[in-house]
Design an enzyme around this catalytic site. Structure first.
Site, PDB file in Angstrom:
ATOM      1  N   ASP A 125      -4.359   2.680  -4.756  1.00 21.35           N
ATOM      2  CA  ASP A 125      -2.914   2.583  -4.546  1.00 21.35           C
ATOM      3  C   ASP A 125      -2.542   1.253  -3.886  1.00 21.35           C
ATOM      4  O   ASP A 125      -1.515   1.142  -3.220  1.00 21.35           O
ATOM      5  CB  ASP A 125      -2.424   3.754  -3.686  1.00 21.35           C
ATOM      6  CG  ASP A 125      -3.061   3.768  -2.296  1.00 21.35           C
ATOM      7  OD1 ASP A 125      -4.101   3.096  -2.111  1.00 21.35           O
ATOM      8  OD2 ASP A 125      -2.516   4.437  -1.402  1.00 21.35           O
ATOM      9  N   ARG A 141      13.149  -4.829  -0.106  1.00 20.50           N
ATOM     10  CA  ARG A 141      13.488  -4.178  -1.375  1.00 20.50           C
ATOM     11  C   ARG A 141      12.369  -3.245  -1.817  1.00 20.50           C
ATOM     12  O   ARG A 141      12.621  -2.144  -2.328  1.00 20.50           O
ATOM     13  CB  ARG A 141      13.749  -5.232  -2.468  1.00 20.50           C
ATOM     14  CG  ARG A 141      15.030  -6.020  -2.279  1.00 20.50           C
ATOM     15  CD  ARG A 141      15.445  -6.726  -3.577  1.00 20.50           C
ATOM     16  NE  ARG A 141      14.434  -7.637  -4.080  1.00 20.50           N
ATOM     17  CZ  ARG A 141      14.323  -8.913  -3.722  1.00 20.50           C
ATOM     18  NH1 ARG A 141      15.169  -9.418  -2.805  1.00 20.50           N
ATOM     19  NH2 ARG A 141      13.398  -9.685  -4.242  1.00 20.50           N
ATOM     20  N   HIS A 192      -4.935  14.558  -9.947  1.00 22.57           N
ATOM     21  CA  HIS A 192      -5.035  13.136 -10.298  1.00 22.57           C
ATOM     22  C   HIS A 192      -4.144  12.721 -11.473  1.00 22.57           C
ATOM     23  O   HIS A 192      -3.646  11.592 -11.477  1.00 22.57           O
ATOM     24  CB  HIS A 192      -6.496  12.772 -10.592  1.00 22.57           C
ATOM     25  CG  HIS A 192      -7.337  12.742  -9.352  1.00 22.57           C
ATOM     26  ND1 HIS A 192      -7.360  11.671  -8.493  1.00 22.57           N
ATOM     27  CD2 HIS A 192      -8.174  13.672  -8.819  1.00 22.57           C
ATOM     28  CE1 HIS A 192      -8.186  11.910  -7.493  1.00 22.57           C
ATOM     29  NE2 HIS A 192      -8.698  13.125  -7.663  1.00 22.57           N
ATOM     30  N   ASP A 205      -1.847   9.515 -11.223  1.00 24.80           N
ATOM     31  CA  ASP A 205      -1.859   8.368 -12.143  1.00 24.80           C
ATOM     32  C   ASP A 205      -0.449   8.028 -12.621  1.00 24.80           C
ATOM     33  O   ASP A 205      -0.065   6.854 -12.706  1.00 24.80           O
ATOM     34  CB  ASP A 205      -2.760   8.669 -13.341  1.00 24.80           C
ATOM     35  CG  ASP A 205      -4.236   8.659 -12.974  1.00 24.80           C
ATOM     36  OD1 ASP A 205      -4.575   8.153 -11.886  1.00 24.80           O
ATOM     37  OD2 ASP A 205      -5.043   9.162 -13.784  1.00 24.80           O
ATOM     38  N   ASN A 259      -2.439  13.252  -4.743  1.00 23.23           N
ATOM     39  CA  ASN A 259      -3.600  13.633  -5.552  1.00 23.23           C
ATOM     40  C   ASN A 259      -4.134  15.003  -5.152  1.00 23.23           C
ATOM     41  O   ASN A 259      -4.492  15.824  -6.012  1.00 23.23           O
ATOM     42  CB  ASN A 259      -4.708  12.584  -5.391  1.00 23.23           C
ATOM     43  CG  ASN A 259      -4.532  11.398  -6.334  1.00 23.23           C
ATOM     44  OD1 ASN A 259      -3.863  11.510  -7.363  1.00 23.23           O
ATOM     45  ND2 ASN A 259      -5.125  10.263  -5.976  1.00 23.23           N
ATOM     46  N   ASP A 265       0.857  -1.181   0.000  1.00 21.91           N
ATOM     47  CA  ASP A 265       0.000   0.000   0.000  1.00 21.91           C
ATOM     48  C   ASP A 265       0.898   1.239   0.000  1.00 21.91           C
ATOM     49  O   ASP A 265       1.794   1.370   0.838  1.00 21.91           O
ATOM     50  CB  ASP A 265      -0.889  -0.011   1.254  1.00 21.91           C
ATOM     51  CG  ASP A 265      -2.036   0.968   1.144  1.00 21.91           C
ATOM     52  OD1 ASP A 265      -2.485   1.213   0.015  1.00 21.91           O
ATOM     53  OD2 ASP A 265      -2.481   1.479   2.186  1.00 21.91           O
TER      54      ASP A 265
END
Length: 376
Positions: free
Chosen positions: A282, A303, A252, A256, A247, A239
């Site tokens: 996300d 990582r 937006h 994106d 945003n 997440d």
């Protein structure tokens, strides 16, 4: 030209006309001889016989002309019909010799004009196709053996043939009573590609082009089958931290682009055998199969956290987020002894919740105690 000159200059068009003319001309002479008629009557009878024979011949000639004209018209209609269908069409006799084929068949297989003549053998056509690359991934002997197996069957059949040149043809084979066959060949290459594209779109995220939730669940189901063979499976929920602020601050479109850039970084952290998917918003997920666990999953989680911590340069903006990662393993550290898809996903979700609760920008490995803590 009088009738005598006509018969002497041209052969009668039919045997029937010649026989009839001879009979009609000879009949008055024979009758006159028997009855003793005078020569004038004999001559008149001969002229009448010739006239009758000439009329009969003309009628037969016109009838034959109409038959030939009808045959030419039928042949023209047949040739027009087979040349204007979208499929390739070919007829072979019982000795595997070509009877007729249309232009579309010639174009589909890149045949030369010499190979379109009636009497051309299937072997000659196959040899040419093999050299031209318009041939399936098999030898000529294998192909001819396959053709013979179809030829001996008295039932129609449908096959799909993928050629070495990338074209895909659907072939309908209709056997004939003499051992020959008629076949239609339809190029379905573009239809197959369009179908594959539709299927890909249905299983892919339109923004990042990663596998979507449906594809992810399909792959995980398949992976869990391998756990019965002592193969480990790890699911990592990822997440992005502070994504909503991106945003709100930059809009937006920048958000994106950030999702696409983050997806590329995640893909750079995994093996080719692993799967990175976007579940929505996300939220991302990774399937890791066959690695030594929990070491491999923990190393991958580290990582991912490090890679996504680095700033992103998007439209001149320095964008910095981060990531929280939850990890669930099968069969080790499973939610329950019955390791199913929903149980594994629940474990990864609980581990992600624990990582966020720990301050974000970190990872947590699922432990059964997390379920109890959540219930408390």
């Amino acid at each position: 030209m009088n009738p005598f000159q006509y018969f002497s200059a041209e052969k009668p068009r039919t045997v029937a006309a010649f026989v009839a003319a001879t009979f009609v001309m000879a009949l008055p002479v024979a009758v006159a001889a028997v009855l003793g008629q005078p020569l004038a009557a004999l001559a008149a009878s001969g002229v009448l016989g010739v006239a009758l024979a000439w009329g009969l011949h003309q009628r037969l000639r016109r009838r034959l002309g109409r038959v030939l004209e009808n045959q030419r018209a039928e042949r023209l209609r047949f040739e027009t019909a087979i040349e204007n269908i979208s499929q390739g069409l070919c007829f072979f006799d019982g000795q595997q010799r070509l009877i007729v084929c249309n232009r579309r068949y010639v174009e589909m297989y890149g045949l030369s004009l010499d190979l379109t003549r009636p009497g051309t053998t299937l072997g000659q056509i196959v040899d040419h196709r093999f050299k031209a690359g318009s041939f399936p991934d098999m030898s000529t002997d294998q192909y001819l053996a396959w053709r013979r197996s179809i030829a001996v069957s008295d039932k129609a059949s449908d096959t799909v043939s993928e050629l070495k040149n990338g074209r895909i043809f659907a072939i309908h084979h209709e056997p004939m009573p003499d051992g020959g066959w008629v076949a239609t060949h339809e190029d379905i290459t573009e239809a197959r590609r369009a179908q594959a594209q539709i299927e890909q779109m249905a299983r892919s995220d339109s923004l990042t082009k990663l596998p979507n939730r449906m594809h992810f669940r399909e792959r995980l189901n398949s992976a869990l089958v391998l756990t019965a063979e002592c193969t480990s499976v790890a699911v990592l929920y990822v997440d992005l931290d502070r994504f909503k602020a991106v945003n709100d601050t930059f809009g937006h479109p920048v958000g994106d682009q950030l999702l696409c850039a983050a997806a590329q970084r995640m893909c750079s952290c995994v093996r080719q055998t692993d799967l990175v998917a976007r579940l929505g918003g996300d939220e991302f997920a990774i399937i890791q199969i066959g690695a030594t666990q929990p070491l491999a999953a923990t190393a991958l989680a580290n990582r991912l956290v490090q890679a996504l911590r680095e700033p992103f340069e998007i439209d001149g903006h320095d964008v910095q987020v981060g990531a929280s990662v939850g990890v669930a393993l099968a069969p080790a550290f499973a939610v329950s002894a019955d390791i199913g898809l929903e149980a594994l996903l629940k474990g990864a979700d609980l581990a992600l919740y624990a990582a966020k609760a720990a301050g974000r920008g970190t990872h947590r490995l699922f432990r059964p105690s997390m379920t109890a803590a959540l219930n408390d």
